[in-house]
Motif scaffolding. Sequence first.
Motif: not given
Length: 221
Positions: A138-151, A214-221
């Motif tokens: 992904d050229t935009a370098k987008r990411a998903i954070a999962i459970d960032p309990a300590d931000p 139910e589905q959510v998407h970020l690019g191909r993820l």
Amino acid sequence: LRSNIGIDRANRLMFTLLEFAASTNPSTLSLRQWSLIFIFGTIIYLRSISTLSKRSKVEGSPQHGIVLRVLYGLFSTHFAEWALSRLLHTRADEPQAEQLGGTTPVIMGSAELCVKVIPVLGGAFGGNYAYLVWDSTDTAKRAIAIDPADPYPVLRAAEAEGLTIDMLLCTHWHFDHAGGNSTFAAQVPGLRVVAAAAEKARVPAATLRVADLEQVHLGRL
């Protein structure tokens, strides 16, 4: 049915206390009596909002006592979130404390599904992990954070990879999973915070609630 009856009884008792307090002349009760009303009212409220108030439907699961149920109710309040974040969160201008299993994040997966595992919360709650997930193509370098309990450690880990966090996925409302949501959302404008619809208002800063399958998407993820 039995658990619902118990919750209804607690709610009725709470309303009875509130009605009594509202109909009573404050000068007719001593400070001690008002303190007792407040204490009992708080215990009843915490018992009623506790997720342990309902008996487990899983056969063989332990049935918890009233003390644990009340404490679990306290654990789910905004006050607990505020207090625990002050005690356990890494500050923006300080290094991360030593974690169980080390403090060095580990990257694994494939080019299309990179996962960065980040130890968080040190020894509290037995330690835990947050995750960054992204597609390196992904050229935009987008990411998903999962459970960032300590931000802040998670934000730094994303910065080290040159990632822009676009979405936060929260598995459930417990502090060691959702406790960093509010700070994270404040640091990342426009962040989508995804939570389970079944958890209603328990997940802080949620902007999107999804149902089972139910589905959510970020690019191909």
